[in-house]
Design a protein around this motif. Structure first.
Motif, PDB file in Angstrom:
ATOM      1  N   ASP A 238      -0.933   4.809   0.526  1.00  0.00           N
ATOM      2  CA  ASP A 238      -0.471   4.608   1.847  1.00  0.00           C
ATOM      3  C   ASP A 238       0.570   3.598   1.916  1.00  0.00           C
ATOM      4  OD1 ASP A 238      -2.476   6.474   3.064  1.00  0.00           O
ATOM      5  OD2 ASP A 238      -4.032   4.903   2.487  1.00  0.00           O
ATOM      6  N   ARG A 239       0.951   3.248   3.036  1.00  0.00           N
ATOM      7  CA  ARG A 239       2.177   2.161   3.337  1.00  0.00           C
ATOM      8  C   ARG A 239       3.357   2.734   2.332  1.00  0.00           C
ATOM      9  NH1 ARG A 239       0.255  -2.210   6.376  1.00  0.00           N
ATOM     10  NH2 ARG A 239      -2.095  -2.218   6.373  1.00  0.00           N
ATOM     11  N   LYS A 240       3.668   3.775   2.150  1.00  0.00           N
ATOM     12  CA  LYS A 240       4.921   4.306   1.736  1.00  0.00           C
ATOM     13  C   LYS A 240       4.920   3.594   0.313  1.00  0.00           C
ATOM     14  CE  LYS A 240       7.313   4.770   5.997  1.00  0.00           C
ATOM     15  NZ  LYS A 240       8.561   4.538   6.829  1.00  0.00           N
TER      16      LYS A 240
ATOM     17  N   VAL B 109       1.723  -7.715   3.482  1.00  0.00           N
ATOM     18  CA  VAL B 109       1.572  -6.989   4.867  1.00  0.00           C
ATOM     19  C   VAL B 109       1.753  -8.182   6.047  1.00  0.00           C
ATOM     20  CG1 VAL B 109       0.384  -5.022   4.216  1.00  0.00           C
ATOM     21  CG2 VAL B 109      -0.831  -6.931   4.947  1.00  0.00           C
TER      22      VAL B 109
END
Length: 1008
Positions: A670-672, A399
């Motif tokens: 989360d975050r695809k 990230v």
């Protein structure tokens, strides 16, 4: 008398005697007195003048201040910024709303007398005697201000401080001070001393508590600093608290993280406590003995321990209630002010004003917020969640650091979300928001929408289609290759295979995608998204979802709580009850600010709801959640539900309802991130669902274990149907085991008898499959006594493409008794016209290895071909095989071969050209050869060519065998008959009529 002249007493005596001295002295006295009197008069006049000027100035400062009534002052003074409180559904205290400052109101009789005495002694020694203002103190403060003195003692009484905090502002100005004094005088006129002191002690700030939170009011200070109630404060504790208002954050013993300050940092607060004790002793509030004992008070040993605040113990829950309560307050204020929520939606500034106002009211208004959350249920949900050990593994992802902009590694957890809703009331009894609040604060139960996958199918497809009468559980849908309307995009199943003709019930249980989309296309023009999903509380639909076929597979992003609420509609037999979490909000004065009112709407008829429920029961029986009941401690409970997997396997779902309650479970990242590499992710999710249900059943059996299952309403009938078409089962359908039974709404039950199947002996004429006639040779029958799908049925339902036919008939059970008519024969005819002619002979006969081939006859009524062999040129021909194709594998050895066409009426063509194989006619011994030479006619001894054309004798062309110069027709006929009897069925077999599904094993779930 000169300068050197000595003092002469006698001279002075003579002056006195003559009165000279007296006369001169009187004149001086009169002059002095007159001078002094003059200055006194000037001073008095000046004083009056100064007073007049001061009074005028004072009047000018307060001229804009309205004359407040007692009611107005009372409302302002007692409008404490008190923190709102939260309660579970049984009135159990949950905690306080997250706030910038925590305050709890108590009455004066609930405060220690020591605290009252300490505050008066320290802040206002004349409190019990003054009328709101102490002139001496005011003058002292003015002089200190005028001379800019280093020490300024201030001139405010407790009454003035109360006015400043509750009615005016903290502005530093003469105008504010003047108004403060004026209002203080009026407050003293209308309020008792105890009322003023109570108000003061409830509003004054006291620094921080043991959790590092800002506090105000005596009760919050007593509990937060010493862990006792305000009424139980000891003398030194009361003295310490009473000293805090002078400088709350300098004297507070706690840092903003709740840690106790160092010994050096604590000293100013201790010194201030001793100063307060000194004043208490001086005012005789305490005795000398009490004073000396209090001086030895050990502050650190008596400080409160940090406590788990509601936010620390229930962070997700406190946040959620805060958010919902604020939304309610906004709506109430909007309504009160004559605005609308639409106004806020169109005006960002107005929306922000209401947001700030509602936030302020919530954090300082002292509301008591009563919720639907069952404390024990909520606690058990968190316990089960924390103890579960089969979550999707943690993932390390890259990230961007928001501060540095650099790429960094971050570990994320497999997340979870669940909601428990009581069907009949809509009460949210509990939820699971996520794995770890510190790692991710998003509430996966109520906030973040996710793709709901196949859990959409009952909501948007099967439920609405049944309700509209466009589908019933026994309706038949073809799970075969299919594309979205108007595109070249394929609809694919989870398993990437197809399953042929299936009932709607079976398709839902197995979560097949193609049947779901086909069913949705039957109703899409009637806008099920608008007319059903919106009515069930789905709020996250966009414009494209009203027309996009992929909605049937869960392409819309929907909140967990809304998905659960929609399923509760089935649990309520078709009636939607809007789910909620806030039961009521009560003001600190006991008035009901908000009371929830039940909102419900009939979405499905009871009959349609029950049929959908009955279909979803099968999901747990043999469908994608088969085996789940085996994990339940109460497997007899009537659960109906649906699994779901979203596109790219980012989400896995299970939602189920029983007559009392609906429970959902979701897992994902989360975050695809997706679940592609997580083994049995659907099973992990349903296993956690089972753990939750088992745990809740133990503590709340009255909710989780209904007395009975779903009750079938009136207006539902049972009918048999044929698994091929969904029509009433015919005798033929029953004979092959394809008669099924299911439930129907009577007006939508089938009334026509199935005609999709045909049976008997069938032959192929060109590209037509026809029933064999009386004279049709049996050797050319493709299906003898078999059952096939009617070609008319195939065409009427658009099943006639080869890609469809490859998957149309399922590869299981009774379907093995049914065949397709043929890959190319898709129409039938009840009769073939007899032209009275023999068919034309086949042409272009050739041989290769052990296969003889030819070109088809040009006649239109040919049903097959016979192949003949003579052992030598000119010898007798006999049949060696027959076929419906234009080639035949043989193992007849050396000989001469010919082919004839046979028509529907049994008539045979003449010979084709012949073809020789090997060295026919060669004799193995001389006697045998000579014997045969004697019997052989002359013309048969002619030299043979590799290929020669036999003569055709029109007169004998109706015969069943080729002509032979020396042969007897009867003999040859008998040979042919014998040969026909010896021909095998395998040689006559047509092309495979039942293509198996290459994906034999049914898979769990849907969505791509």
């Amino acid at each position: 008398m000169g300068n050197n002249k000595k003092f002469d007493f006698q001279y002075l005596k003579s002056l006195w005697e003559r009165g000279v001295i007296q006369k001169n002295t009187r004149i001086g006295y009169d002059v002095a007195w007159n001078i002094i009197l003059f200055f006194i008069i000037i001073g008095v006049v000046g004083l009056f003048f100064a007073g007049g000027v001061g009074a005028g100035y004072f009047a000018s400062l307060v001229k804009d201040e309205p004359m407040r009534s007692e009611a107005e002052m009372r409302e302002s003074i007692y409008n404490y910024e008190e923190t709102s409180e939260i309660y579970f559904d049984d009135e159990n205290y949950l905690g306080k709303i997250q706030s910038d400052i925590y305050r709890e109101e108590v009455s004066i009789d609930q405060m220690s007398k020591h605290l009252r005495n300490a505050v008066i002694a320290t802040e206002d020694a004349y409190f019990n005697t003054h009328n709101g203002v102490v002139p001496k103190a005011v003058m002292r403060a003015i002089m200190q201000e005028a001379t800019n003195a280093a020490v300024k003692t201030g001139g405010s009484t407790l009454t003035q401080q109360l006015v400043k905090n509750q009615i005016l502002t903290n502005e530093v100005s003469f105008e504010r001070k003047a108004k403060e004094m004026l209002i203080a005088l009026r407050v003293e006129r209308f309020f008792e001393k105890e009322e003023i002191l109570e108000a003061y002690l409830n509003i004054v700030p006291f620094g921080r508590n043991a959790n590092g939170q800002n506090i105000a009011g005596a009760q919050s200070a007593a509990e937060g600093i010493f862990g006792v109630s305000a009424k139980d404060l000891s003398i030194p504790q009361a003295a310490f608290i009473a000293g805090l208002p002078q400088s709350p954050f300098a004297y507070t013993p706690f840092k903003n993280n709740g840690e106790v300050k160092s010994e050096e940092e604590l000293q100013p607060g201790i010194n201030r406590m001793k100063e307060v004790l000194q004043r208490m002793y001086e005012t005789e509030s305490i005795t000398k003995e009490q004073y000396e004992k209090a001086l030895n008070f050990n502050l650190v040993e008596n400080l409160a321990e940090p406590t788990n605040s509601s936010y620390e113990k229930y962070p997700f829950l406190t946040d959620e209630i805060h958010r919902r309560a604020k939304d309610i307050i906004i709506k109430q204020l909007v309504k009160k002010n004559g605005d609308t929520m639409e106004d806020l939606a169109n005006n960002d500034e107005l929306a922000e004003e209401y947001n700030i106002l509602a936030e302020r009211r919530l954090s300082t208004g002292g509301f008591k917020i009563h919720t639907t959350i069952d404390q024990e249920i909520y606690g058990v949900l968190q316990k089960v969640k924390n103890n579960y050990n089969r979550y999707p593994r943690n993932k390390t992802i890259t990230v961007t650091d928001p501060e540095t902009g650099k790429q960094v590694q971050k570990v994320i957890l497999g997340q979870v979300g669940s909601t428990v809703i009581e069907n009949s009331t809509g009460k949210i009894k509990g939820f699971i928001a996520g794995r770890d609040f510190d790692q991710m604060q998003v509430n996966h139960a109520t906030q973040r929408p996710r793709s709901i996958g196949s859990t959409m199918k009952p909501l948007a497809v099967y439920g609405p289609a049944i309700d509209m009468g466009r589908l019933q559980p026994g309706s038949v849908l073809a799970d075969v290759p299919y594309q979205y309307r108007g595109t070249s995009d394929d609809v694919t199943n989870y398993s990437m295979g197809y399953h042929g003709l299936v009932s709607a019930r079976y398709a839902l249980a197995k979560s097949y995608n193609v049947p779901a989309v086909k069913a949705y296309m039957k109703i899409i023009d009637e806008n099920p998204a608008k007319n059903y999903l919106e009515k069930m509380g789905i709020t996250t639909l966009s414009e494209e979802h009203y027309t996009n076929p992929s909605l049937a597979l869960g392409s819309a992003l929907i909140k967990n709580s809304e998905n659960t609420n929609a399923y509760a509609t089935f649990g309520n037999m078709g009636t939607f009850v809007d789910a909620y979490m806030i039961e009521k909000i009560v003001t600190k004065d006991g008035e009901v600010f908000y009371q929830h009112e039940k909102e419900s709407a009939e979405v499905f008829s009871p009959q349609a709801a029950y049929l959908t429920i009955d279909m979803m029961r099968d999901v747990l029986q043999y469908g994608t959640a088969a085996g789940l009941k085996g994990q339940l401690t109460n497997p007899g409970v009537d659960w109906a539900g649906k699994t779901g997997t979203s596109q790219n396997k980012r989400d896995t779902w299970f939602v189920a309802t029983n007559p009392n309650v609906t429970v959902s479970m979701w897992m994902g990242y989360d975050r695809k991130e997706n679940l592609q590499d997580v083994p049995n992710y659907s099973g992990r999710n349903t296993a956690l669902w089972a753990d939750v249900v088992n745990a809740l059943s133990e503590i709340r059996p009255e909710l989780m274990i209904p007395d009975s299952g779903f009750q079938r309403p009136n207006g539902i009938v049972s009918r048999s149907y044929c698994a091929t078409s969904g029509l009433l089962a015919s005798e033929l359908c029953s004979s092959v085991g394809l008669a099924k039974s299911d439930l129907y709404i009577p007006e939508y039950a089938p009334t026509k008898v199935d005609d999709s199947l045909i049976s008997g002996n069938f032959v192929r004429v060109k590209d037509k499959l026809v029933a064999a006639g009386g004279n049709t040779p049996s050797e050319f029958v493709i299906d003898e006594g078999g059952v096939t799908l009617s070609p008319e049925f195939i065409k009427e339902n658009n099943y006639d493409s080869q890609s469809t036919l490859n998957y149309l008939i399922p590869n299981r059970g009774a379907w093995e008794n049914v065949a397709l008519p043929s890959s190319g024969s898709l129409s039938t005819s009840s009769s073939i016209e007899n032209d009275g002619k023999n068919p034309a002979a086949p042409s272009s006969v050739s041989v290769s290895s052990s296969t003889i081939s030819w070109s088809a006859s040009s006649s239109n009524d040919v049903v097959g071909y016979r192949v003949y062999k003579a052992s030598k040129p000119g010898g007798s021909f006999s049949v060696i095989g027959s076929t419906t194709e234009t080639s035949l594998n043989f193992s007849g050895g050396d000989g001469v071969y010919a082919v004839r066409a046979v028509d529907y009426f049994g008539q045979s063509s003449g010979n084709s050209s012949t073809v020789k194989v090997g060295d026919p006619g060669k004799q193995s011994s001389k006697p045998e050869k000579e014997e045969k030479e004697k019997q052989k006619p002359k013309q048969d001894q002619q030299s043979e060519s590799t290929t020669e054309q036999s003569e055709t004798n029109d007169a004998s062309s109706s015969s069943e065998e080729p002509e032979s110069n020396n042969g007897s027709q009867e003999e040859n006929a008998s040979e042919e008959t014998s040969s026909e009897q010896e021909s095998t069925e395998s040689e006559n077999a047509s092309s495979d009529s039942n293509t198996e599904d290459p994906n034999k094993q049914d898979q769990d779930d849907s969505e791509e």
